[in-house]
Motif scaffolding. Sequence first.
Motif, short mmCIF file in Angstrom:
data_model
loop_
_atom_site.label_atom_id
_atom_site.label_comp_id
_atom_site.label_asym_id
_atom_site.label_seq_id
_atom_site.Cartn_x
_atom_site.Cartn_y
_atom_site.Cartn_z
N LEU A 25 -1.46 0.22 13.63
CA LEU A 25 -2.05 -0.67 12.63
C LEU A 25 -2.30 -2.05 13.22
CD1 LEU A 25 -2.97 -1.26 9.75
CD2 LEU A 25 -0.58 -1.76 9.16
N LEU A 26 -1.33 -2.59 13.92
CA LEU A 26 -1.50 -3.91 14.54
C LEU A 26 -2.67 -3.89 15.52
CD1 LEU A 26 2.24 -4.85 15.19
CD2 LEU A 26 0.76 -5.77 13.41
N ALA A 27 -2.77 -2.80 16.29
CA ALA A 27 -3.86 -2.70 17.27
C ALA A 27 -5.20 -2.59 16.58
CB ALA A 27 -3.63 -1.49 18.18
N ARG A 28 -5.29 -1.76 15.54
CA ARG A 28 -6.57 -1.55 14.85
C ARG A 28 -7.03 -2.81 14.14
NH1 ARG A 28 -8.21 3.76 14.20
NH2 ARG A 28 -9.26 3.29 12.23
N VAL B 107 0.85 -1.19 0.00
CA VAL B 107 0.00 0.00 0.00
C VAL B 107 0.89 1.23 0.00
CG1 VAL B 107 -1.78 1.29 1.23
CG2 VAL B 107 -1.79 -1.22 1.29
N LEU B 108 0.60 2.17 -0.91
CA LEU B 108 1.24 3.49 -0.90
C LEU B 108 0.24 4.44 -0.27
CD1 LEU B 108 3.74 5.13 -1.65
CD2 LEU B 108 2.63 5.64 -3.86
N LEU B 109 0.52 4.82 0.97
CA LEU B 109 -0.40 5.63 1.77
C LEU B 109 0.01 7.09 1.69
CD1 LEU B 109 -2.73 5.63 3.93
CD2 LEU B 109 -0.92 5.39 5.66
N HIS B 110 -0.97 7.96 1.42
CA HIS B 110 -0.70 9.39 1.31
C HIS B 110 -1.06 10.09 2.63
CE1 HIS B 110 -0.11 8.46 -2.86
NE2 HIS B 110 -1.36 8.05 -3.00
N PRO B 111 -0.45 11.26 2.88
CA PRO B 111 -0.70 11.94 4.16
C PRO B 111 -2.16 12.26 4.44
CG PRO B 111 1.23 12.87 3.09
CD PRO B 111 0.60 11.95 2.10
N ASP B 112 -2.97 12.44 3.39
CA ASP B 112 -4.38 12.75 3.61
C ASP B 112 -5.23 11.51 3.90
OD1 ASP B 112 -4.49 11.52 1.16
OD2 ASP B 112 -5.41 13.20 0.09
N THR C 46 -9.67 -4.13 2.18
CA THR C 46 -10.46 -2.95 2.59
C THR C 46 -10.29 -2.70 4.08
OG1 THR C 46 -12.08 -3.29 0.83
CG2 THR C 46 -12.77 -1.97 2.73
N ARG C 47 -10.27 -3.75 4.88
CA ARG C 47 -10.05 -3.58 6.31
C ARG C 47 -8.69 -2.94 6.56
NH1 ARG C 47 -9.67 -8.40 7.67
NH2 ARG C 47 -11.85 -8.86 8.05
N LEU C 48 -7.68 -3.38 5.80
CA LEU C 48 -6.34 -2.83 5.96
C LEU C 48 -6.31 -1.34 5.62
CD1 LEU C 48 -3.23 -3.02 6.26
CD2 LEU C 48 -3.15 -3.76 3.86
N THR C 49 -6.83 -0.97 4.47
CA THR C 49 -6.76 0.44 4.08
C THR C 49 -7.64 1.33 4.95
OG1 THR C 49 -8.43 -0.02 2.35
CG2 THR C 49 -6.12 -0.10 1.70
N ASP C 50 -8.76 0.79 5.43
CA ASP C 50 -9.60 1.56 6.37
C ASP C 50 -8.85 1.80 7.68
OD1 ASP C 50 -11.65 1.66 4.55
OD2 ASP C 50 -12.87 0.11 5.51
N ALA C 51 -8.07 0.81 8.11
CA ALA C 51 -7.30 0.96 9.35
C ALA C 51 -6.16 1.95 9.18
CB ALA C 51 -6.77 -0.39 9.79
N LEU C 52 -5.61 2.05 7.98
CA LEU C 52 -4.48 2.94 7.73
C LEU C 52 -4.89 4.41 7.61
CD1 LEU C 52 -2.48 0.82 5.13
CD2 LEU C 52 -1.65 1.54 7.38
N PRO D 187 -6.88 6.67 9.10
CA PRO D 187 -6.86 7.64 10.20
C PRO D 187 -5.48 7.85 10.82
CG PRO D 187 -8.56 5.95 10.51
CD PRO D 187 -7.63 5.45 9.47
N VAL D 188 -4.52 6.98 10.53
CA VAL D 188 -3.21 7.08 11.19
C VAL D 188 -2.10 7.39 10.19
CG1 VAL D 188 -3.89 5.54 13.06
CG2 VAL D 188 -2.91 4.55 11.00
N SER D 189 -2.45 7.94 9.06
CA SER D 189 -1.50 8.14 7.97
C SER D 189 -0.37 9.09 8.31
CB SER D 189 -2.24 8.65 6.71
OG SER D 189 -2.88 9.88 7.00
N ARG D 190 -0.58 10.00 9.25
CA ARG D 190 0.45 11.00 9.57
C ARG D 190 1.33 10.59 10.75
NH1 ARG D 190 -0.30 15.80 6.84
NH2 ARG D 190 -2.31 16.03 5.78
N LEU D 191 1.08 9.44 11.34
CA LEU D 191 1.92 8.99 12.45
C LEU D 191 3.31 8.63 11.95
CD1 LEU D 191 -0.50 6.70 14.51
CD2 LEU D 191 0.06 9.11 14.90
N SER D 192 4.27 8.67 12.85
CA SER D 192 5.62 8.20 12.50
C SER D 192 5.55 6.70 12.19
CB SER D 192 6.57 8.44 13.67
OG SER D 192 6.23 7.60 14.77
#
Length: 419
Positions: free
Chosen positions: A398-401, A316-321, A377-383, A385-390
């Motif tokens: 991610l593991l927790a969610r 997954v390539l996750l963007h800051p938004d 979908t579960r993976l990307t939904d979990a990612l 809200p936390v996209s800006r974390l270190s």
Amino acid sequence: MGQERVRRPELDHAALFAATPSACLVLDPDLVIVDVNEAYLHATGRTRDDLLGQFVFDAFPDNPADPDAEGVQNLYPSLRRVLATGEPDTMAVQRYDIPLADRPGDFEERWWSTINTPVPGADGRVAWIIHRVEDVTAFVLSRRSRRLPGGRLSEREEAMEAELYVRARALQHLNEELRRAHSRERQVALTLQEAMLHSPDLARHRDIAVRYLPAIGSLNICGDWYDIVDLPGGGFAVAVGDVVGHGLEAAAVMGMLRSALSAADRSVVGPAQALKVLGLYARSVDKALATTVVQALIDVAGRHLTYSSAGHPPPVLLHPDGSHDLLDQATDPPLGAHPEHVPRVQAHVPYTPGDTLILYTDGLIERRDEDIDVSLTRLTDALAPVSRLSPERLADALLARLGVSAGAPDDIALVIVRL
């Protein structure tokens, strides 16, 4: 005319706990008493105010007048095992004297049958321990009283009771030895796995976080792997892979394939070529066929990445938004699946500084009898809200969610790269 359905009140779990006839304490992970039911208060002669907020061994220390007291010595390891393994622990019947509430400094002889049961929290870790005890003091003392003059046991009864006692003590000691042996075996396995997963180039990348979680119930060793390889020109390659199976055999295959891919990265250009070489090598390694791998080469100067997958779930390539791209445009069959040595495919995608690349093995997302699209979908939904974390905090979040912080039925390898 049909009977009307009787409406029952909703279950009041607090009331059920309070009313259960078995004496129970609830402990937090620091072994502090956070709840107690009426049966436990009755069994110990205490009040809630006496116990709540107390460290359990401050509330119930060993009897200082008994040089052979083993209550704390036996109970503490049991509670620690529950916290470490997430599994219930049943203790042998044992003596654990308790202080008398109305006579400070005096203790009363007590015998207990104990079960310590973990209760997981939302993150999968042990959040509480239910410490359930049955007071068997009356039974033990009644058996002892029969040995007094005029009430002796028969020779057969005495022999049987002595045999049962000896066997119970032997079983307790055997269980302790087995637990210690298992602990040593797990530590050896973990040390071996850490050595096999050691990635020297990882230390130079502060913006990369990695996680490795063995399958629940396994020996801390498996066939999942990750690797980071620095390349000439300032770029680097990131890979995760998954050998079929678990245990030492899968780990041995994993070690060979991981080393071969690392060597290929330094010898050929691009992930497709590297996976082609790895596929050729896999044909000569027993149990290596059907291994899945995905690799991405990050061109730091050109701000783009090139990736290729051998039957692996898409990175997954996750963007800051919080938006994302699934890197699923260069997927081939697993290693060894091609009947001939045909070229593998690869794809290119630009990235913007601040984007995050996530690579993982299927244990992170797959659930029994679930379609892969639902898992993704579960993976990307979990990612999102936390996209800006270190990367480190994002990995833990991610593991927790996804509910796998304490492990999953399958092994998990996870790599998070802040680009």
